[in-house]
Design an enzyme around this catalytic site. Structure first.
Site, PDB file in Angstrom:
ATOM      1  N   LYS A 174       0.840  -1.212   0.000  1.00 23.61           N
ATOM      2  CA  LYS A 174       0.000   0.000   0.000  1.00 23.61           C
ATOM      3  C   LYS A 174       0.873   1.259   0.000  1.00 23.61           C
ATOM      4  O   LYS A 174       0.684   2.157  -0.817  1.00 23.61           O
ATOM      5  CB  LYS A 174      -0.939   0.020   1.235  1.00 23.61           C
ATOM      6  CG  LYS A 174      -1.856  -1.177   1.349  1.00 23.61           C
ATOM      7  CD  LYS A 174      -2.790  -1.083   2.537  1.00 23.61           C
ATOM      8  CE  LYS A 174      -2.111  -1.101   3.895  1.00 23.61           C
ATOM      9  NZ  LYS A 174      -1.425  -2.368   4.221  1.00 23.61           N
ATOM     10  N   ARG A 216      -0.770  -8.588  13.559  1.00 26.96           N
ATOM     11  CA  ARG A 216      -1.315  -7.640  12.565  1.00 26.96           C
ATOM     12  C   ARG A 216      -2.119  -8.380  11.495  1.00 26.96           C
ATOM     13  O   ARG A 216      -3.171  -7.905  11.057  1.00 26.96           O
ATOM     14  CB  ARG A 216      -0.163  -6.847  11.914  1.00 26.96           C
ATOM     15  CG  ARG A 216       0.426  -5.803  12.869  1.00 26.96           C
ATOM     16  CD  ARG A 216       1.823  -5.363  12.476  1.00 26.96           C
ATOM     17  NE  ARG A 216       1.911  -4.807  11.148  1.00 26.96           N
ATOM     18  CZ  ARG A 216       3.056  -4.717  10.448  1.00 26.96           C
ATOM     19  NH1 ARG A 216       4.177  -5.163  10.963  1.00 26.96           N
ATOM     20  NH2 ARG A 216       3.041  -4.180   9.261  1.00 26.96           N
ATOM     21  N   ARG A 239     -10.161   0.682   8.370  1.00 25.16           N
ATOM     22  CA  ARG A 239      -9.702  -0.668   8.689  1.00 25.16           C
ATOM     23  C   ARG A 239     -10.757  -1.439   9.461  1.00 25.16           C
ATOM     24  O   ARG A 239     -10.514  -2.579   9.850  1.00 25.16           O
ATOM     25  CB  ARG A 239      -8.469  -0.545   9.582  1.00 25.16           C
ATOM     26  CG  ARG A 239      -7.180  -0.958   8.935  1.00 25.16           C
ATOM     27  CD  ARG A 239      -6.098  -0.538   9.909  1.00 25.16           C
ATOM     28  NE  ARG A 239      -4.910  -1.264   9.762  1.00 25.16           N
ATOM     29  CZ  ARG A 239      -3.816  -0.764   9.211  1.00 25.16           C
ATOM     30  NH1 ARG A 239      -3.796   0.441   8.689  1.00 25.16           N
ATOM     31  NH2 ARG A 239      -2.734  -1.467   9.184  1.00 25.16           N
ATOM     32  N   ARG A 268      11.150  -1.128  10.904  1.00 21.93           N
ATOM     33  CA  ARG A 268      10.025  -0.708  11.743  1.00 21.93           C
ATOM     34  C   ARG A 268       9.913  -1.610  12.967  1.00 21.93           C
ATOM     35  O   ARG A 268      10.101  -2.813  12.862  1.00 21.93           O
ATOM     36  CB  ARG A 268       8.729  -0.766  10.922  1.00 21.93           C
ATOM     37  CG  ARG A 268       8.112   0.602  10.705  1.00 21.93           C
ATOM     38  CD  ARG A 268       7.024   0.585   9.699  1.00 21.93           C
ATOM     39  NE  ARG A 268       5.844  -0.171  10.111  1.00 21.93           N
ATOM     40  CZ  ARG A 268       4.715  -0.239   9.408  1.00 21.93           C
ATOM     41  NH1 ARG A 268       4.619   0.404   8.259  1.00 21.93           N
ATOM     42  NH2 ARG A 268       3.693  -0.938   9.837  1.00 21.93           N
ATOM     43  N   ARG A 275      11.673  -5.670   5.223  1.00 22.71           N
ATOM     44  CA  ARG A 275      11.462  -4.252   4.851  1.00 22.71           C
ATOM     45  C   ARG A 275      12.469  -3.352   5.565  1.00 22.71           C
ATOM     46  O   ARG A 275      12.740  -3.504   6.747  1.00 22.71           O
ATOM     47  CB  ARG A 275      10.042  -3.815   5.229  1.00 22.71           C
ATOM     48  CG  ARG A 275       9.832  -2.316   5.040  1.00 22.71           C
ATOM     49  CD  ARG A 275       8.388  -1.902   5.088  1.00 22.71           C
ATOM     50  NE  ARG A 275       7.690  -2.330   6.288  1.00 22.71           N
ATOM     51  CZ  ARG A 275       6.375  -2.199   6.459  1.00 22.71           C
ATOM     52  NH1 ARG A 275       5.622  -1.660   5.507  1.00 22.71           N
ATOM     53  NH2 ARG A 275       5.812  -2.612   7.568  1.00 22.71           N
TER      54      ARG A 275
END
Ligand code: AP5
Ligand code: MG
Length: 206
Positions: free
Chosen positions: A13, A164, A88, A153, A122
């Site tokens: 996203k 998540r 969400r 992160r 990531r």
């Protein structure tokens, strides 16, 4: 245009929103980025949100909806927006319909088994905020674009990623049916090359 990017954690996203928002000339509004910035600045919203982000759980709707409502009232969102990570929950979607209803919703679809490695690998640049994956970097500490330092992160660790993903399936996936029912849903295969996903998103918006 008023656009939403739906999709699980790691779907791409944020990566795709950078190019698509520039192409459409609308601001890229990421609730995850807003929360991380609020946490860094120790604002009341940040202090409230921190425990949820650390755990990989959703921040309560009341806090999130108030933050987005304020952001969408700003001048740059007058002609449209690209929302990344909001709504969400169905209650957030109903609230958004009252604040400023979207024209289209792009669901970036990626199978669960791809997401864990995308997220654990990531890396983000502290200077230009670019997003990368270790598999494409020759030096996993240095940004290939601007030379800034790359970081990971704090919620990109396997246990938090699992939480998540569970939150996504329980609370966010029902939005696919919600927007299908409103005739606004466009589905894009997010499990292909970055450039192909970008082209598919633009094609579905034409
Ligand atoms: P948020 O920051 O929104 O995190 P998320 O939804 O978990 O999504 P990510 O940012 O992890 O993934 P992405 O889809 O942006 O993927 P990316 O492009 O980076 O939210 C964080 C937290 O904030 C939540 O857990 C919650 O606590 C809170 N929050 C936020 N919004 C909320 C709301 N509305 N309500 C309540 N709480 C909220 O890509 C990932 C990796 O994959 C990168 O390494 C990238 O290089 C790679 N990649 C991307 N595309 C491809 C591709 N096509 N092929 C191969 N690799 C790719
Ligand atoms: Mg993101």
């Amino acid at each position: 245009m008023k656009l939403i990017f739906l999709g699980p954690p790691g779907a791409g996203k944020g990566t795709q929103a950078a190019g698509v928002s520039a192409h459409l000339g609308v601001p890229h509004i990421s609730t995850g980025d807003m929360f991380r910035s609020a946490i860094q600045n120790q604002t009341p919203t940040g202090i409230e949100a921190k425990k949820y982000l650390d755990a990989g759980e959703l921040v309560p709707d009341s806090v999130t909806i108030a933050m987005v409502k304020e952001r969408l009232s700003m001048d740059d969102a007058r002609n449209g927006y690209l929302l990344d990570g909001f709504p969400r929950t169905v209650d957030q979607a109903i609230a958004l319909d009252e604040i400023s209803a979207p024209d289209a919703v792009v669901d970036i679809d990626v199978p669960d088994e791809r997401l864990m490695s995308r997220l654990t690998g990531r890396r983000i640049c502290g200077k230009c905020h670019g997003t990368f994956h270790v598999s494409k970097l020759t030096d996993e500490h240095t940004c290939p674009i601007c030379g800034g330092e790359l970081y990971q992160r704090s919620d990109d660790h396997p246990d938090t990623i699992s939480t998540r993903l569970k939150a996504y399936h329980a609370s966010t996936e029902p939005l696919i049916g919600y927007y299908k029912g409103l005739g606004k849903l466009r589905q894009v295969n997010g499990d292909s090359q970055l450039e192909d996903v970008f082209k598919a998103i633009l094609a579905t918006l034409e």
